[in-house]
Design an enzyme around this catalytic site. Structure first.
Site, mmCIF file in Angstrom:
data_model
loop_
_atom_site.group_PDB
_atom_site.id
_atom_site.type_symbol
_atom_site.label_atom_id
_atom_site.label_comp_id
_atom_site.label_asym_id
_atom_site.label_seq_id
_atom_site.Cartn_x
_atom_site.Cartn_y
_atom_site.Cartn_z
ATOM 1 C CE LYS A 5 -4.522 0.744 0.263
ATOM 2 N NZ LYS A 5 -5.615 -0.171 -0.103
HETATM 3 P P1 NAD Z 1 -13.001 7.756 -2.232
HETATM 4 O O1 NAD Z 1 -11.977 8.774 -1.940
HETATM 5 O O2 NAD Z 1 -13.486 7.560 -3.618
HETATM 6 O O3 NAD Z 1 -14.303 8.011 -1.320
HETATM 7 C C1 NAD Z 1 -14.237 8.142 0.079
HETATM 8 C C2 NAD Z 1 -15.611 8.564 0.582
HETATM 9 O O4 NAD Z 1 -15.590 8.605 2.012
HETATM 10 C C3 NAD Z 1 -16.039 9.957 0.112
HETATM 11 O O5 NAD Z 1 -17.403 9.943 -0.204
HETATM 12 C C4 NAD Z 1 -15.821 10.814 1.342
HETATM 13 O O6 NAD Z 1 -16.656 11.950 1.374
HETATM 14 C C5 NAD Z 1 -16.181 9.820 2.422
HETATM 15 N N1 NAD Z 1 -15.707 10.195 3.745
HETATM 16 C C6 NAD Z 1 -14.492 10.656 4.111
HETATM 17 N N2 NAD Z 1 -14.479 10.908 5.434
HETATM 18 C C7 NAD Z 1 -15.705 10.607 5.893
HETATM 19 C C8 NAD Z 1 -16.307 10.649 7.178
HETATM 20 N N3 NAD Z 1 -15.629 11.059 8.249
HETATM 21 N N4 NAD Z 1 -17.614 10.248 7.289
HETATM 22 C C9 NAD Z 1 -18.316 9.839 6.227
HETATM 23 N N5 NAD Z 1 -17.782 9.762 4.983
HETATM 24 C C10 NAD Z 1 -16.497 10.153 4.834
HETATM 25 O O7 NAD Z 1 -12.415 6.384 -1.627
HETATM 26 P P2 NAD Z 1 -12.817 4.890 -2.018
HETATM 27 O O8 NAD Z 1 -11.894 4.438 -3.082
HETATM 28 O O9 NAD Z 1 -14.275 4.789 -2.187
HETATM 29 O O10 NAD Z 1 -12.373 4.119 -0.694
HETATM 30 C C11 NAD Z 1 -13.233 3.968 0.433
HETATM 31 C C12 NAD Z 1 -12.764 2.801 1.275
HETATM 32 O O11 NAD Z 1 -12.765 1.619 0.472
HETATM 33 C C13 NAD Z 1 -11.341 2.919 1.826
HETATM 34 O O12 NAD Z 1 -11.285 2.264 3.070
HETATM 35 C C14 NAD Z 1 -10.526 2.143 0.824
HETATM 36 O O13 NAD Z 1 -9.307 1.661 1.357
HETATM 37 C C15 NAD Z 1 -11.486 1.017 0.519
HETATM 38 N N6 NAD Z 1 -11.236 0.305 -0.740
HETATM 39 C C16 NAD Z 1 -11.189 0.971 -1.932
HETATM 40 C C17 NAD Z 1 -10.979 0.246 -3.102
HETATM 41 C C18 NAD Z 1 -11.001 0.896 -4.459
HETATM 42 O O14 NAD Z 1 -10.956 0.157 -5.464
HETATM 43 N N7 NAD Z 1 -11.112 2.195 -4.585
HETATM 44 C C19 NAD Z 1 -10.752 -1.132 -3.044
HETATM 45 C C20 NAD Z 1 -10.811 -1.774 -1.811
HETATM 46 C C21 NAD Z 1 -11.051 -1.049 -0.667
#
Ligand code: NAD
Length: 422
Positions: free
Chosen positions: A108
Protein backbone atom coordinates in the site's frame (compact mmCIF):
# COMPACT_ATOMS: atom_id res chain seq x y z
CA UNK A 1 -6.11 10.87 12.54
CA UNK A 2 -2.81 10.04 14.25
CA UNK A 3 -3.69 12.16 17.26
CA UNK A 4 -7.08 10.56 17.81
CA UNK A 5 -6.08 7.00 17.03
CA UNK A 6 -6.36 4.94 20.20
CA UNK A 7 -3.70 2.40 19.27
CA UNK A 8 -1.61 1.31 16.34
CA UNK A 9 -3.71 0.28 13.35
CA UNK A 10 -0.87 -1.95 12.19
CA UNK A 11 -0.79 -3.71 15.56
CA UNK A 12 -4.56 -4.24 15.26
CA UNK A 13 -4.00 -5.79 11.81
CA UNK A 14 -1.31 -8.09 13.22
CA UNK A 15 -3.57 -9.13 16.11
CA UNK A 16 -6.32 -9.97 13.61
CA UNK A 17 -4.24 -12.46 11.65
CA UNK A 18 -2.64 -13.86 14.81
CA UNK A 19 -6.10 -14.86 16.13
CA UNK A 20 -6.68 -16.85 12.95
CA UNK A 21 -3.14 -18.23 13.08
CA UNK A 22 -3.89 -19.62 16.56
CA UNK A 23 -6.83 -21.58 15.14
CA UNK A 24 -4.62 -23.47 12.70
CA UNK A 25 -1.49 -23.53 14.84
CA UNK A 26 0.48 -21.64 12.20
CA UNK A 27 4.25 -22.09 12.10
CA UNK A 28 5.98 -19.46 14.34
CA UNK A 29 8.38 -18.35 11.60
CA UNK A 30 5.55 -17.54 9.21
CA UNK A 31 3.76 -15.60 11.93
CA UNK A 32 6.85 -13.52 12.57
CA UNK A 33 7.47 -12.84 8.87
CA UNK A 34 3.87 -11.71 8.38
CA UNK A 35 4.04 -9.41 11.43
CA UNK A 36 6.39 -7.03 9.58
CA UNK A 37 6.37 -5.46 6.12
CA UNK A 38 9.32 -6.58 3.98
CA UNK A 39 10.12 -3.04 2.84
CA UNK A 40 9.12 0.38 4.16
CA UNK A 41 9.85 3.11 1.60
CA UNK A 42 9.41 6.74 2.69
CA UNK A 43 10.11 9.58 0.26
CA UNK A 44 10.12 13.35 0.87
CA UNK A 45 9.82 15.22 -2.39
CA UNK A 46 9.46 18.89 -3.39
CA UNK A 47 6.66 20.08 -5.67
CA UNK A 48 6.23 23.47 -7.38
CA UNK A 49 2.91 25.06 -6.39
CA UNK A 50 0.89 27.40 -8.62
CA UNK A 51 2.03 30.48 -6.68
CA UNK A 52 5.68 29.73 -7.53
CA UNK A 53 6.64 28.39 -4.06
CA UNK A 54 7.85 24.86 -3.36
CA UNK A 55 6.38 22.45 -0.81
CA UNK A 56 7.88 19.18 0.40
CA UNK A 57 5.41 16.25 0.66
CA UNK A 58 5.90 12.88 2.33
CA UNK A 59 4.94 9.71 0.48
CA UNK A 60 4.99 6.05 1.43
CA UNK A 61 5.11 2.67 -0.26
CA UNK A 62 4.97 -0.25 2.11
CA UNK A 63 5.67 -3.66 0.59
CA UNK A 64 4.31 -6.21 3.02
CA UNK A 65 4.78 -9.57 1.34
CA UNK A 66 5.48 -10.92 -2.17
CA UNK A 67 5.45 -14.68 -1.63
CA UNK A 68 2.50 -15.28 -3.96
CA UNK A 69 3.34 -12.67 -6.60
CA UNK A 70 4.28 -9.01 -7.18
CA UNK A 71 3.37 -6.55 -4.43
CA UNK A 72 -0.10 -5.12 -5.04
CA UNK A 73 -2.16 -2.40 -3.39
CA UNK A 74 -3.61 1.08 -3.65
CA UNK A 75 -2.27 4.59 -3.27
CA UNK A 76 -4.13 6.78 -0.78
CA UNK A 77 -4.01 10.58 -0.88
CA UNK A 78 -5.41 11.91 2.39
CA UNK A 79 -4.30 14.35 5.05
CA UNK A 80 -4.21 11.62 7.73
CA UNK A 81 -1.98 9.17 5.83
CA UNK A 82 0.93 8.06 8.01
CA UNK A 83 3.36 5.15 8.26
CA UNK A 84 1.25 3.16 10.73
CA UNK A 85 -1.89 3.38 8.58
CA UNK A 86 -0.10 2.39 5.37
CA UNK A 87 1.59 -0.56 7.12
CA UNK A 88 -1.82 -1.87 8.23
CA UNK A 89 -3.35 -1.38 4.79
CA UNK A 90 -0.38 -3.17 3.16
CA UNK A 91 -0.74 -6.20 5.47
CA UNK A 92 -4.47 -6.44 4.73
CA UNK A 93 -3.62 -6.58 1.00
CA UNK A 94 -1.42 -9.67 1.52
CA UNK A 95 -4.31 -11.51 3.15
CA UNK A 96 -6.88 -10.22 0.64
CA UNK A 97 -4.96 -11.38 -2.45
CA UNK A 98 -4.21 -14.75 -0.83
CA UNK A 99 -7.85 -15.19 0.19
CA UNK A 100 -9.29 -14.60 -3.29
CA UNK A 101 -6.48 -16.47 -5.03
CA UNK A 102 -5.00 -13.80 -7.29
CA UNK A 103 -1.22 -14.17 -7.85
CA UNK A 104 -0.12 -11.06 -5.98
CA UNK A 105 1.37 -10.12 -2.65
CA UNK A 106 0.40 -7.11 -0.56
CA UNK A 107 1.47 -3.45 -0.53
CA UNK A 108 0.00 0.00 0.00
CA UNK A 109 1.17 3.54 -0.51
CA UNK A 110 0.09 7.07 -0.09
CA UNK A 111 0.88 10.72 0.25
CA UNK A 112 -0.02 12.88 3.25
CA UNK A 113 -2.05 15.51 1.43
CA UNK A 114 -5.59 16.87 1.28
CA UNK A 115 -6.24 16.74 -2.49
CA UNK A 116 -9.11 19.26 -2.12
CA UNK A 117 -6.57 21.94 -1.23
CA UNK A 118 -4.64 21.75 -4.53
CA UNK A 119 -5.33 22.53 -8.19
CA UNK A 120 -5.39 19.84 -10.87
CA UNK A 121 -2.00 21.01 -12.14
CA UNK A 122 -0.51 20.84 -8.65
CA UNK A 123 -1.91 17.32 -8.15
CA UNK A 124 -0.41 16.22 -11.46
CA UNK A 125 2.99 17.48 -10.34
CA UNK A 126 2.61 15.77 -6.93
CA UNK A 127 1.77 12.45 -8.63
CA UNK A 128 4.60 12.70 -11.15
CA UNK A 129 7.19 13.70 -8.57
CA UNK A 130 6.03 10.96 -6.15
CA UNK A 131 6.21 8.36 -8.93
CA UNK A 132 9.68 9.58 -9.88
CA UNK A 133 10.77 9.36 -6.24
CA UNK A 134 9.51 5.76 -6.03
CA UNK A 135 11.45 4.97 -9.24
CA UNK A 136 12.27 1.29 -9.65
CA UNK A 137 10.63 0.44 -6.31
CA UNK A 138 7.47 -0.10 -8.39
CA UNK A 139 7.16 -2.02 -11.68
CA UNK A 140 4.74 -4.27 -13.61
CA UNK A 141 6.38 -7.45 -12.29
CA UNK A 142 7.48 -6.04 -8.96
CA UNK A 143 4.96 -3.72 -7.29
CA UNK A 144 1.71 -2.54 -8.88
CA UNK A 145 -0.23 0.38 -7.34
CA UNK A 146 -3.95 1.08 -7.89
CA UNK A 147 -6.50 3.70 -6.77
CA UNK A 148 -7.65 4.07 -3.17
CA UNK A 149 -9.10 6.99 -1.18
CA UNK A 150 -8.38 10.31 -2.82
CA UNK A 151 -6.95 8.79 -6.02
CA UNK A 152 -8.64 7.74 -9.25
CA UNK A 153 -8.05 6.55 -12.82
CA UNK A 154 -6.65 10.01 -13.56
CA UNK A 155 -3.99 9.52 -10.88
CA UNK A 156 -3.12 6.09 -12.29
CA UNK A 157 -2.82 7.48 -15.84
CA UNK A 158 -0.27 10.01 -14.54
CA UNK A 159 1.67 7.34 -12.59
CA UNK A 160 1.81 5.09 -15.66
CA UNK A 161 2.88 7.92 -17.96
CA UNK A 162 5.63 9.04 -15.58
CA UNK A 163 6.88 5.48 -15.12
CA UNK A 164 6.88 4.93 -18.91
CA UNK A 165 8.85 8.12 -19.41
CA UNK A 166 11.57 7.07 -16.98
CA UNK A 167 11.78 3.58 -18.58
CA UNK A 168 14.15 2.80 -21.48
CA UNK A 169 12.54 3.68 -24.87
CA UNK A 170 12.08 0.04 -25.91
CA UNK A 171 10.00 -0.72 -22.79
CA UNK A 172 7.63 2.24 -22.75
CA UNK A 173 4.67 0.27 -24.08
CA UNK A 174 5.31 -2.90 -22.14
CA UNK A 175 5.15 -1.17 -18.75
CA UNK A 176 1.44 -0.28 -18.85
CA UNK A 177 0.78 -2.86 -16.16
CA UNK A 178 2.83 -0.86 -13.62
CA UNK A 179 -0.51 0.37 -12.26
CA UNK A 180 -4.09 -0.85 -12.48
CA UNK A 181 -7.24 1.23 -12.32
CA UNK A 182 -6.15 3.30 -15.32
CA UNK A 183 -8.76 4.89 -17.57
CA UNK A 184 -9.89 2.52 -20.32
CA UNK A 185 -8.39 4.72 -23.06
CA UNK A 186 -4.97 4.50 -21.40
CA UNK A 187 -5.02 0.71 -20.91
CA UNK A 188 -7.50 0.17 -18.10
CA UNK A 189 -10.14 -2.55 -17.96
CA UNK A 190 -13.86 -2.21 -18.42
CA UNK A 191 -15.52 -2.82 -15.08
CA UNK A 192 -12.54 -1.76 -12.91
CA UNK A 193 -14.03 1.57 -11.83
CA UNK A 194 -17.04 -0.04 -10.15
CA UNK A 195 -15.39 -3.40 -9.36
CA UNK A 196 -15.06 -2.89 -5.61
CA UNK A 197 -18.69 -1.78 -5.25
CA UNK A 198 -19.80 -4.67 -7.44
CA UNK A 199 -17.79 -7.11 -5.32
CA UNK A 200 -19.50 -5.74 -2.20
CA UNK A 201 -22.87 -6.40 -3.83
CA UNK A 202 -21.83 -9.98 -4.74
CA UNK A 203 -20.86 -10.44 -1.09
CA UNK A 204 -24.32 -9.27 -0.06
CA UNK A 205 -25.89 -11.65 -2.60
CA UNK A 206 -23.88 -14.54 -1.16
CA UNK A 207 -25.07 -13.70 2.36
CA UNK A 208 -28.66 -13.58 1.04
CA UNK A 209 -28.15 -17.07 -0.39
CA UNK A 210 -26.82 -18.33 2.96
CA UNK A 211 -29.64 -16.82 5.00
CA UNK A 212 -32.55 -17.13 2.59
CA UNK A 213 -32.91 -13.32 2.36
CA UNK A 214 -33.92 -11.34 -0.72
CA UNK A 215 -32.10 -8.24 -1.93
CA UNK A 216 -35.34 -6.44 -2.77
CA UNK A 217 -36.53 -6.84 0.80
CA UNK A 218 -33.40 -5.36 2.40
CA UNK A 219 -32.76 -1.87 3.71
CA UNK A 220 -29.25 -0.46 4.03
CA UNK A 221 -27.24 2.55 5.21
CA UNK A 222 -23.89 3.43 3.65
CA UNK A 223 -21.07 5.53 5.10
CA UNK A 224 -18.99 7.05 2.26
CA UNK A 225 -20.21 7.98 -1.20
CA UNK A 226 -16.98 7.88 -3.20
CA UNK A 227 -15.79 5.21 -5.60
CA UNK A 228 -16.75 2.25 -3.43
CA UNK A 229 -19.80 3.61 -1.57
CA UNK A 230 -21.21 5.44 -4.60
CA UNK A 231 -20.98 2.46 -6.93
CA UNK A 232 -22.27 0.08 -4.28
CA UNK A 233 -25.31 2.31 -3.65
CA UNK A 234 -26.03 2.54 -7.36
CA UNK A 235 -25.75 -1.21 -7.99
CA UNK A 236 -27.59 -2.17 -4.81
CA UNK A 237 -30.45 0.24 -5.54
CA UNK A 238 -30.71 -1.21 -9.06
CA UNK A 239 -30.93 -4.67 -7.48
CA UNK A 240 -33.83 -3.54 -5.29
CA UNK A 241 -32.13 -2.69 -1.99
CA UNK A 242 -33.72 0.33 -0.26
CA UNK A 243 -30.97 2.70 0.87
CA UNK A 244 -32.35 4.77 3.71
CA UNK A 245 -29.17 6.54 4.89
CA UNK A 246 -25.96 7.84 3.30
CA UNK A 247 -23.10 9.93 4.65
CA UNK A 248 -19.93 11.48 3.27
CA UNK A 249 -17.43 14.08 4.47
CA UNK A 250 -19.99 16.85 3.79
CA UNK A 251 -22.99 15.45 5.68
CA UNK A 252 -25.46 12.68 6.52
CA UNK A 253 -28.90 12.23 4.93
CA UNK A 254 -31.80 9.88 5.50
CA UNK A 255 -35.10 9.02 3.86
CA UNK A 256 -37.06 6.10 5.29
CA UNK A 257 -38.76 5.51 1.93
CA UNK A 258 -35.40 5.13 0.22
CA UNK A 259 -32.98 7.68 -1.24
CA UNK A 260 -33.05 8.13 -5.03
CA UNK A 261 -29.45 7.10 -5.64
CA UNK A 262 -29.29 8.08 -9.32
CA UNK A 263 -30.33 11.63 -8.38
CA UNK A 264 -27.95 11.67 -5.42
CA UNK A 265 -25.03 10.69 -7.69
CA UNK A 266 -25.79 13.64 -9.96
CA UNK A 267 -26.18 16.00 -7.00
CA UNK A 268 -22.93 14.84 -5.42
CA UNK A 269 -20.99 15.18 -8.70
CA UNK A 270 -22.31 18.73 -9.22
CA UNK A 271 -21.98 19.91 -5.62
CA UNK A 272 -18.84 18.11 -4.40
CA UNK A 273 -20.76 16.06 -1.84
CA UNK A 274 -24.19 14.92 -0.68
CA UNK A 275 -24.89 17.87 1.63
CA UNK A 276 -28.01 19.82 0.66
CA UNK A 277 -29.56 16.99 -1.41
CA UNK A 278 -33.24 17.93 -1.64
CA UNK A 279 -34.60 14.34 -1.71
CA UNK A 280 -33.71 13.49 1.90
CA UNK A 281 -33.46 14.91 5.38
CA UNK A 282 -30.12 16.19 6.70
CA UNK A 283 -29.33 14.60 10.07
CA UNK A 284 -26.50 14.43 12.58
CA UNK A 285 -23.53 12.12 11.72
CA UNK A 286 -24.38 9.78 14.57
CA UNK A 287 -27.94 9.24 13.31
CA UNK A 288 -26.57 7.03 10.50
CA UNK A 289 -25.44 4.51 13.13
CA UNK A 290 -28.87 4.29 14.74
CA UNK A 291 -31.06 3.72 11.69
CA UNK A 292 -33.26 0.61 11.77
CA UNK A 293 -31.88 -1.27 8.75
CA UNK A 294 -30.82 -4.75 7.69
CA UNK A 295 -27.33 -3.95 6.42
CA UNK A 296 -24.76 -1.33 7.39
CA UNK A 297 -22.05 -0.70 4.81
CA UNK A 298 -19.02 1.31 5.98
CA UNK A 299 -17.27 2.57 2.81
CA UNK A 300 -15.07 5.41 4.08
CA UNK A 301 -12.29 5.27 6.66
CA UNK A 302 -10.86 2.94 9.31
CA UNK A 303 -12.14 2.63 12.89
CA UNK A 304 -15.57 4.09 12.17
CA UNK A 305 -17.53 1.43 14.06
CA UNK A 306 -16.41 2.28 17.56
CA UNK A 307 -17.56 0.71 20.84
CA UNK A 308 -20.23 3.41 21.21
CA UNK A 309 -21.52 3.01 17.67
CA UNK A 310 -21.45 -0.80 17.90
CA UNK A 311 -23.85 -0.53 20.82
CA UNK A 312 -26.19 1.70 18.78
CA UNK A 313 -26.29 -0.10 15.43
CA UNK A 314 -29.70 -1.58 14.58
CA UNK A 315 -28.81 -3.98 11.74
CA UNK A 316 -28.18 -7.70 11.36
CA UNK A 317 -25.22 -7.46 8.99
CA UNK A 318 -22.17 -5.26 8.45
CA UNK A 319 -20.44 -5.56 5.10
CA UNK A 320 -17.00 -3.98 5.39
CA UNK A 321 -16.57 -2.18 2.08
CA UNK A 322 -13.86 0.03 3.62
CA UNK A 323 -10.61 -1.37 4.96
CA UNK A 324 -10.51 -1.76 8.73
CA UNK A 325 -13.79 0.07 9.49
CA UNK A 326 -14.53 -1.90 12.68
CA UNK A 327 -12.45 -1.01 15.74
CA UNK A 328 -11.02 -4.13 17.42
CA UNK A 329 -12.74 -3.42 20.75
CA UNK A 330 -16.11 -2.99 19.02
CA UNK A 331 -16.08 -6.49 17.57
CA UNK A 332 -17.03 -8.40 20.77
CA UNK A 333 -19.98 -6.03 21.23
CA UNK A 334 -21.21 -6.77 17.72
CA UNK A 335 -20.77 -10.51 18.35
CA UNK A 336 -22.79 -10.27 21.58
CA UNK A 337 -25.52 -8.45 19.70
CA UNK A 338 -25.49 -11.15 16.97
CA UNK A 339 -24.52 -8.65 14.29
CA UNK A 340 -22.74 -10.60 11.56
CA UNK A 341 -19.65 -9.13 9.81
CA UNK A 342 -18.49 -9.84 6.26
CA UNK A 343 -14.84 -8.81 6.71
CA UNK A 344 -13.04 -6.24 4.54
CA UNK A 345 -10.52 -8.64 3.00
CA UNK A 346 -13.45 -10.58 1.56
CA UNK A 347 -16.09 -7.89 1.02
CA UNK A 348 -13.97 -5.33 -0.84
CA UNK A 349 -11.73 -7.71 -2.82
CA UNK A 350 -13.57 -6.96 -6.09
CA UNK A 351 -11.17 -4.10 -6.80
CA UNK A 352 -8.01 -6.17 -6.63
CA UNK A 353 -9.65 -9.00 -8.55
CA UNK A 354 -10.46 -6.78 -11.54
CA UNK A 355 -7.02 -5.15 -11.14
CA UNK A 356 -5.64 -8.62 -11.75
CA UNK A 357 -7.76 -8.88 -14.91
CA UNK A 358 -6.47 -5.48 -16.06
CA UNK A 359 -2.88 -6.62 -15.46
CA UNK A 360 -3.51 -9.81 -17.48
CA UNK A 361 -5.03 -7.76 -20.31
CA UNK A 362 -2.01 -5.42 -20.34
CA UNK A 363 0.38 -8.39 -20.42
CA UNK A 364 -1.39 -9.98 -23.37
CA UNK A 365 -2.27 -6.66 -25.13
CA UNK A 366 -5.93 -7.70 -25.24
CA UNK A 367 -9.18 -6.14 -24.05
CA UNK A 368 -11.82 -8.33 -22.39
CA UNK A 369 -15.54 -7.68 -22.69
CA UNK A 370 -17.58 -6.46 -19.71
CA UNK A 371 -19.34 -9.85 -19.60
CA UNK A 372 -15.96 -11.64 -19.31
CA UNK A 373 -14.80 -9.35 -16.51
CA UNK A 374 -18.06 -9.54 -14.61
CA UNK A 375 -18.46 -13.31 -14.82
CA UNK A 376 -14.90 -13.96 -13.66
CA UNK A 377 -15.24 -11.38 -10.86
CA UNK A 378 -18.40 -13.05 -9.61
CA UNK A 379 -16.78 -16.49 -9.76
CA UNK A 380 -13.74 -15.44 -7.72
CA UNK A 381 -15.80 -13.57 -5.10
CA UNK A 382 -18.20 -16.51 -4.87
CA UNK A 383 -15.44 -19.13 -4.56
CA UNK A 384 -13.74 -17.13 -1.79
CA UNK A 385 -17.03 -16.89 0.12
CA UNK A 386 -17.64 -20.62 -0.28
CA UNK A 387 -14.18 -21.42 1.09
CA UNK A 388 -14.72 -19.06 4.03
CA UNK A 389 -18.10 -20.65 4.87
CA UNK A 390 -16.50 -24.10 4.74
CA UNK A 391 -13.52 -23.20 6.98
CA UNK A 392 -15.86 -21.41 9.37
CA UNK A 393 -17.96 -24.53 9.70
CA UNK A 394 -14.86 -26.69 10.29
CA UNK A 395 -13.31 -24.37 12.88
CA UNK A 396 -16.47 -22.93 14.47
CA UNK A 397 -15.08 -19.41 14.31
CA UNK A 398 -16.08 -15.95 13.07
CA UNK A 399 -16.30 -15.10 9.40
CA UNK A 400 -13.30 -12.79 9.77
CA UNK A 401 -11.19 -15.52 11.38
CA UNK A 402 -12.23 -17.98 8.67
CA UNK A 403 -11.27 -15.50 5.93
CA UNK A 404 -7.80 -15.12 7.45
CA UNK A 405 -7.51 -18.88 7.81
CA UNK A 406 -8.22 -19.37 4.08
CA UNK A 407 -5.51 -16.80 3.28
CA UNK A 408 -3.04 -18.29 5.77
CA UNK A 409 -3.66 -21.84 4.48
CA UNK A 410 -2.49 -20.69 1.06
CA UNK A 411 0.48 -18.66 2.30
CA UNK A 412 1.67 -21.43 4.65
CA UNK A 413 1.40 -24.05 1.91
CA UNK A 414 3.66 -22.01 -0.40
CA UNK A 415 6.18 -21.26 2.39
CA UNK A 416 6.24 -25.00 3.21
CA UNK A 417 7.02 -25.85 -0.41
CA UNK A 418 9.47 -23.04 -1.18
CA UNK A 419 11.18 -22.82 2.20
CA UNK A 420 12.60 -19.61 3.64
CA UNK A 421 15.72 -18.29 1.87
CA UNK A 422 18.63 -19.09 2.26
P1 NAD B 1 -13.00 7.76 -2.23
O1 NAD B 1 -11.98 8.77 -1.94
O2 NAD B 1 -13.49 7.56 -3.62
O3 NAD B 1 -14.30 8.01 -1.32
C1 NAD B 1 -14.24 8.14 0.08
C2 NAD B 1 -15.61 8.56 0.58
O4 NAD B 1 -15.59 8.61 2.01
C3 NAD B 1 -16.04 9.96 0.11
O5 NAD B 1 -17.40 9.94 -0.20
C4 NAD B 1 -15.82 10.81 1.34
O6 NAD B 1 -16.66 11.95 1.37
C5 NAD B 1 -16.18 9.82 2.42
N1 NAD B 1 -15.71 10.20 3.74
C6 NAD B 1 -14.49 10.66 4.11
N2 NAD B 1 -14.48 10.91 5.43
C7 NAD B 1 -15.70 10.61 5.89
C8 NAD B 1 -16.31 10.65 7.18
N3 NAD B 1 -15.63 11.06 8.25
N4 NAD B 1 -17.61 10.25 7.29
C9 NAD B 1 -18.32 9.84 6.23
N5 NAD B 1 -17.78 9.76 4.98
C10 NAD B 1 -16.50 10.15 4.83
O7 NAD B 1 -12.42 6.38 -1.63
P2 NAD B 1 -12.82 4.89 -2.02
O8 NAD B 1 -11.89 4.44 -3.08
O9 NAD B 1 -14.28 4.79 -2.19
O10 NAD B 1 -12.37 4.12 -0.69
C11 NAD B 1 -13.23 3.97 0.43
C12 NAD B 1 -12.76 2.80 1.27
O11 NAD B 1 -12.76 1.62 0.47
C13 NAD B 1 -11.34 2.92 1.83
O12 NAD B 1 -11.29 2.26 3.07
C14 NAD B 1 -10.53 2.14 0.82
O13 NAD B 1 -9.31 1.66 1.36
C15 NAD B 1 -11.49 1.02 0.52
N6 NAD B 1 -11.24 0.31 -0.74
C16 NAD B 1 -11.19 0.97 -1.93
C17 NAD B 1 -10.98 0.25 -3.10
C18 NAD B 1 -11.00 0.90 -4.46
O14 NAD B 1 -10.96 0.16 -5.46
N7 NAD B 1 -11.11 2.19 -4.59
C19 NAD B 1 -10.75 -1.13 -3.04
C20 NAD B 1 -10.81 -1.77 -1.81
C21 NAD B 1 -11.05 -1.05 -0.67
Amino acid sequence: MTGTRQRSLHQAAVDQFQRAADLIDLNEAYREILSYPKNEIIVNFPVALDDGTRKVFTGYRIQHNNLLGPYKGGLRFHQDVDLDEVKALAAWMTFKTALVGVPFGGAKGGVTIDPAGYSDDEMRRVVRRFTHALGSNIGPDHDIPAPDMGTSSKTMDWVMDTYANISPPGFRHSVKGVVTGKSIEVGGSVGREEATGRGVLYSLRHWCGETGSRLDELTAAVQGFGNVGGHFCELAAEAGVTITGVSDHTGTITNEDGIDIAKLRLWSAENGGIDGFPGAEAVDTEALFALPIDVFVPAALENQITVERAAKLRCSLIIEAANGPTAADAEPILADRAIEIVPDILANAGGVIVSYFEWLQNKSARAWSFADVDERLRDLVWQAHDRVVERRRQLDCTRREAAYVVALDRIADVYDRRGIFP
